[in-house]
Design a protein around this motif. Structure first.
Motif, mmCIF file in Angstrom:
data_model
loop_
_atom_site.group_PDB
_atom_site.id
_atom_site.type_symbol
_atom_site.label_atom_id
_atom_site.label_comp_id
_atom_site.label_asym_id
_atom_site.label_seq_id
_atom_site.Cartn_x
_atom_site.Cartn_y
_atom_site.Cartn_z
ATOM 1 N N VAL A 90 0.856 -1.184 0.000
ATOM 2 C CA VAL A 90 0.000 0.000 0.000
ATOM 3 C C VAL A 90 0.889 1.229 0.000
ATOM 4 O O VAL A 90 1.965 1.237 0.631
ATOM 5 C CB VAL A 90 -0.929 0.021 1.235
ATOM 6 C CG1 VAL A 90 -1.663 1.357 1.344
ATOM 7 C CG2 VAL A 90 -1.940 -1.117 1.182
ATOM 8 N N LEU A 91 0.455 2.268 -0.694
ATOM 9 C CA LEU A 91 1.153 3.546 -0.668
ATOM 10 C C LEU A 91 0.342 4.547 0.149
ATOM 11 O O LEU A 91 -0.887 4.602 0.029
ATOM 12 C CB LEU A 91 1.334 4.098 -2.086
ATOM 13 C CG LEU A 91 2.159 3.264 -3.066
ATOM 14 C CD1 LEU A 91 2.194 3.947 -4.425
ATOM 15 C CD2 LEU A 91 3.565 3.063 -2.538
ATOM 16 N N LEU A 119 -1.049 21.173 -0.170
ATOM 17 C CA LEU A 119 -2.268 21.599 -0.839
ATOM 18 C C LEU A 119 -2.464 20.955 -2.202
ATOM 19 O O LEU A 119 -1.516 20.725 -2.944
ATOM 20 C CB LEU A 119 -2.261 23.128 -0.999
ATOM 21 C CG LEU A 119 -2.292 23.933 0.311
ATOM 22 C CD1 LEU A 119 -2.253 25.421 0.011
ATOM 23 C CD2 LEU A 119 -3.527 23.590 1.119
ATOM 24 N N SER A 120 -3.711 20.669 -2.528
ATOM 25 C CA SER A 120 -4.196 20.073 -3.785
ATOM 26 C C SER A 120 -3.970 18.569 -3.843
ATOM 27 O O SER A 120 -4.575 17.881 -4.640
ATOM 28 C CB SER A 120 -3.556 20.719 -5.023
ATOM 29 O OG SER A 120 -2.272 20.180 -5.281
ATOM 30 N N ASN A 121 -3.080 18.027 -2.978
ATOM 31 C CA ASN A 121 -2.919 16.575 -2.900
ATOM 32 C C ASN A 121 -2.623 15.942 -4.255
ATOM 33 O O ASN A 121 -3.079 14.848 -4.566
ATOM 34 C CB ASN A 121 -4.185 15.948 -2.300
ATOM 35 C CG ASN A 121 -3.907 14.646 -1.582
ATOM 36 O OD1 ASN A 121 -2.750 14.284 -1.418
ATOM 37 N ND2 ASN A 121 -4.941 13.982 -1.148
ATOM 38 N N GLY A 122 -1.836 16.634 -5.104
ATOM 39 C CA GLY A 122 -1.541 16.110 -6.433
ATOM 40 C C GLY A 122 -0.723 14.849 -6.426
ATOM 41 O O GLY A 122 -0.807 14.042 -7.347
ATOM 42 N N LEU A 123 0.078 14.626 -5.360
ATOM 43 C CA LEU A 123 0.922 13.442 -5.300
ATOM 44 C C LEU A 123 0.094 12.174 -5.248
ATOM 45 O O LEU A 123 0.388 11.199 -5.946
ATOM 46 C CB LEU A 123 1.848 13.513 -4.082
ATOM 47 C CG LEU A 123 2.758 12.310 -3.862
ATOM 48 C CD1 LEU A 123 3.678 12.088 -5.054
ATOM 49 C CD2 LEU A 123 3.565 12.469 -2.583
ATOM 50 N N GLY A 124 -0.957 12.174 -4.433
ATOM 51 C CA GLY A 124 -1.806 10.986 -4.346
ATOM 52 C C GLY A 124 -2.427 10.639 -5.680
ATOM 53 O O GLY A 124 -2.473 9.475 -6.076
ATOM 54 N N GLY A 125 -2.882 11.652 -6.407
ATOM 55 C CA GLY A 125 -3.464 11.404 -7.724
ATOM 56 C C GLY A 125 -2.444 10.897 -8.714
ATOM 57 O O GLY A 125 -2.728 9.999 -9.507
ATOM 58 N N ALA A 126 -1.228 11.486 -8.665
ATOM 59 C CA ALA A 126 -0.171 11.052 -9.588
ATOM 60 C C ALA A 126 0.210 9.602 -9.316
ATOM 61 O O ALA A 126 0.430 8.814 -10.247
ATOM 62 C CB ALA A 126 1.050 11.957 -9.440
ATOM 63 N N LEU A 127 0.301 9.224 -8.032
ATOM 64 C CA LEU A 127 0.620 7.840 -7.698
ATOM 65 C C LEU A 127 -0.499 6.909 -8.147
ATOM 66 O O LEU A 127 -0.262 5.863 -8.753
ATOM 67 C CB LEU A 127 0.836 7.701 -6.191
ATOM 68 C CG LEU A 127 2.105 8.348 -5.620
ATOM 69 C CD1 LEU A 127 2.081 8.310 -4.101
ATOM 70 C CD2 LEU A 127 3.351 7.639 -6.147
ATOM 71 N N ALA A 128 -1.743 7.279 -7.850
ATOM 72 C CA ALA A 128 -2.884 6.432 -8.203
ATOM 73 C C ALA A 128 -2.985 6.204 -9.703
ATOM 74 O O ALA A 128 -3.482 5.165 -10.152
ATOM 75 C CB ALA A 128 -4.173 7.056 -7.682
ATOM 76 N N PRO A 152 -3.262 -0.057 -3.645
ATOM 77 C CA PRO A 152 -4.058 1.020 -3.048
ATOM 78 C C PRO A 152 -3.225 2.243 -2.692
ATOM 79 O O PRO A 152 -2.086 2.117 -2.239
ATOM 80 C CB PRO A 152 -4.639 0.368 -1.785
ATOM 81 C CG PRO A 152 -4.602 -1.098 -2.053
ATOM 82 C CD PRO A 152 -3.388 -1.329 -2.902
ATOM 83 N N VAL A 153 -3.788 3.419 -2.910
ATOM 84 C CA VAL A 153 -3.139 4.681 -2.554
ATOM 85 C C VAL A 153 -4.036 5.414 -1.560
ATOM 86 O O VAL A 153 -5.214 5.642 -1.829
ATOM 87 C CB VAL A 153 -2.899 5.571 -3.785
ATOM 88 C CG1 VAL A 153 -2.275 6.905 -3.363
ATOM 89 C CG2 VAL A 153 -1.991 4.867 -4.796
ATOM 90 N N ILE A 154 -3.472 5.754 -0.427
ATOM 91 C CA ILE A 154 -4.190 6.477 0.617
ATOM 92 C C ILE A 154 -3.457 7.782 0.867
ATOM 93 O O ILE A 154 -2.252 7.780 1.159
ATOM 94 C CB ILE A 154 -4.253 5.660 1.923
ATOM 95 C CG1 ILE A 154 -4.982 4.339 1.688
ATOM 96 C CG2 ILE A 154 -4.916 6.460 3.035
ATOM 97 C CD1 ILE A 154 -4.874 3.362 2.843
ATOM 98 N N SER A 155 -4.142 8.895 0.745
ATOM 99 C CA SER A 155 -3.524 10.187 1.028
ATOM 100 C C SER A 155 -3.812 10.594 2.465
ATOM 101 O O SER A 155 -4.937 10.452 2.949
ATOM 102 C CB SER A 155 -4.061 11.262 0.077
ATOM 103 O OG SER A 155 -3.498 11.116 -1.207
ATOM 104 N N LEU A 212 -7.626 7.612 -2.113
ATOM 105 C CA LEU A 212 -8.465 7.765 -0.939
ATOM 106 C C LEU A 212 -7.792 8.707 0.054
ATOM 107 O O LEU A 212 -6.577 8.642 0.240
ATOM 108 C CB LEU A 212 -8.688 6.409 -0.269
ATOM 109 C CG LEU A 212 -9.011 5.249 -1.216
ATOM 110 C CD1 LEU A 212 -9.139 3.950 -0.433
ATOM 111 C CD2 LEU A 212 -10.280 5.528 -1.992
ATOM 112 N N THR A 213 -8.553 9.569 0.690
ATOM 113 C CA THR A 213 -7.982 10.517 1.644
ATOM 114 C C THR A 213 -8.453 10.202 3.056
ATOM 115 O O THR A 213 -9.643 10.007 3.287
ATOM 116 C CB THR A 213 -8.364 11.964 1.281
ATOM 117 O OG1 THR A 213 -7.803 12.278 0.012
ATOM 118 C CG2 THR A 213 -7.814 12.943 2.323
ATOM 119 N N VAL A 214 -7.508 10.133 3.980
ATOM 120 C CA VAL A 214 -7.777 9.900 5.401
ATOM 121 C C VAL A 214 -7.122 11.034 6.176
ATOM 122 O O VAL A 214 -5.963 11.384 5.925
ATOM 123 C CB VAL A 214 -7.226 8.541 5.866
ATOM 124 C CG1 VAL A 214 -7.488 8.335 7.354
ATOM 125 C CG2 VAL A 214 -7.849 7.404 5.062
#
Length: 466
Positions: free
Chosen positions: A368-369, A375-384, A390-393, A420-422
């Motif tokens: 899992v990553l 801000l904008s959480n672009g890293l989670g989207g780029a990884l996904a 699974p990618v969890i931000s 997914l954001t937690v």
């Protein structure tokens, strides 16, 4: 088919990925060699993996290393799994010592075109296909991007080895060939030719890589050779080579084998193993009994203490987020999960995410990553968008405005990028443990839940008693 076409894990450092074998660093004196089921032919790795091939090669190599340890020390430390062994870290000598006892293969093709000297060895006129030499000959080649014939004199003058070292390698190669030829002859098999690779360990010459396997050697049936020398059955992967030649299209070999050809290749590998060792491959019925090569390998590597059965990589967009990442990491303590902190910018998709994603996507164990970015959480989207795990931000945030912005970016991710954001670091860790979904972790989490419920029940009883 149940095969091991690839081995990858973020838990170990990759040293070398060969056509068939993958090497990983364990420590300064030890490496792990995993023998895959990949099959190479004509300097190319085919798309089709051959069931049991890796276990056959690994098992045969170990068998021969044990049989020849009295001739020369070797690099084996321990067999960890049917497809893996621990070996001593040695300095490889970039020379292949090829020993030939019959004129066949590339040497025959050169001979038929008029060549009479091979790696400094001159053979007479009048030889016919598959004719045996009076005594075995050594024809070394260099281990380069494209191996080349080379004389012993040039090996020395070009600085590959010293004369003393070459002489010892040649002597040991011929001794190894004799032991192999004698044992195989008792099983009705002719050792036609083979290659040996050597290394230096604390200045001592040792044997490395593999020995007398169907991939490093050419075998014939002695019975067939006696009946028809030129048509002797080759008991190695020559069967696949000939099928590829027969099925060329526009001068190109097929990239994949048919199921029937792959099965026949498997049968031949299993047969040669049993004939040499004298008993069937221990894992030969794995496919039929529903076993899984990858699961077995992971289980044995975990038992050996070389890796964990699952991993979590906590990926930050900037080193400034390290403290937040370490906080998330602390919640994995006690769960026996491999965790690692990585730095990767969302703006450098190809440069940074690409190489990492190759390991994450092919990892033999579940993973899992957890993405940590501002801000904008672009890293989670780029990884996904680049990985199949699974990618969890879990972004760091200072106020509710920042939190709202990160949550908004998560819920509007485009199709195919399930990020997914937690919000809480402890919940991000708990979500990752659940996403790993291994039987061990599910049982552990069941116990955790039961313990929490018991604690709440006890607290409730205590309050009632007041």
């Amino acid at each position: 088919m149940n095969t091991l076409p690839h081995f990858a894990t973020p838990q170990l450092q990759l040293l070398h990925r060969g056509k068939v074998r993958d090497s990983y660093r364990i420590d300064d004196t030890t490496r792990l060699i995993v023998v895959s089921d990949r099959l190479s032919a004509f300097d190319s790795v085919l798309d089709t993996a051959v069931p049991h091939k890796g276990a056959v090669l690994n098992g045969l190599a170990n068998f021969w290393f044990e049989k020849t340890a009295h001739i020369i020390p070797n690099h084996v430390k321990e067999m960890i799994d049917a497809n893996a062994m621990l070996v001593k870290e040695a300095q490889p000598i970039k020379v292949e010592m090829i020993v030939r006892n019959y004129i066949t293969g590339s040497m025959l093709r050169g001979y038929q075109k008029g060549q009479r000297t091979f790696s400094g060895v001159t053979v007479p006129d009048g030889l016919v296909k598959h004719q045996q030499f009076p005594t075995p000959i050594v024809t070394p080649t260099t281990k380069e991007e494209s191996d080349r014939e080379i004389t012993p004199e040039n090996l020395v003058s070009e600085g590959w080895v010293s004369q003393e070292l070459y002489d010892k390698m040649a002597e040991k190669a011929l001794e190894l060939f004799k032991v192999g030829s004698d044992l195989l002859a008792s099983q009705g098999i002719i050792l036609v030719d083979t290659k040996y690779e050597f290394g230096l360990l604390n200045g001592e010459l040792i044997l490395i890589d593999e020995i007398h396997t169907p991939d490093s050697s050419r075998f014939w049936s002695a019975e067939d050779y006696a009946k028809n020398p030129e048509g002797a059955e080759q008991m190695d992967k020559e069967y696949v080579r000939q099928w590829l030649i027969a099925n060329k299209v526009d001068g190109k070999y097929p990239r994949a084998l048919t199921p029937e050809v792959a099965q026949e290749a498997t049968n031949r590998y299993l047969d040669i193993y049993q004939r040499i060792v004298g008993q069937p491959l221990a894992t030969a019925d794995e496919t039929a009994t529903g076993g899984n090569v990858a699961n077995r390998l992971v289980s044995n590597l975990v038992k050996a203490g070389l890796m964990k059965d699952a991993w979590v990589n906590i990926v930050m967009g900037s080193p400034a987020d390290k403290e937040h990442c370490q906080k998330i990491r602390s919640f994995f303590e006690g769960y026996e999960v491999f965790t690692q902190l990585r730095v990767c910018s969302a703006h450098k998709n190809g440069e940074e995410i690409g190489p990492m994603a190759e390991v994450w996507n092919r990892s033999i164990e579940p993973g899992v990553l957890i993405a940590v970015a501002g801000l904008s959480n672009g890293l989670g989207g780029a990884l996904a968008a680049n990985v199949n795990v699974p990618v969890i931000s879990c972004p760091p945030w200072k106020d509710y405005a920042e939190l709202a912005m990160n949550l908004n970016s998560s819920v509007i991710m485009p199709s195919g990028t399930p990020n997914l954001t937690v919000v809480r670091p402890d919940n991000a860790a708990q979500a990752a443990l659940r996403a790993l979904n291994t039987p061990r972790l599910r049982e552990r989490l069941r116990q955790d839940i039961a313990a929490t419920k018991a604690k709440l029940k006890a607290a409730d009883a205590e309050l009632k008693a007041l």
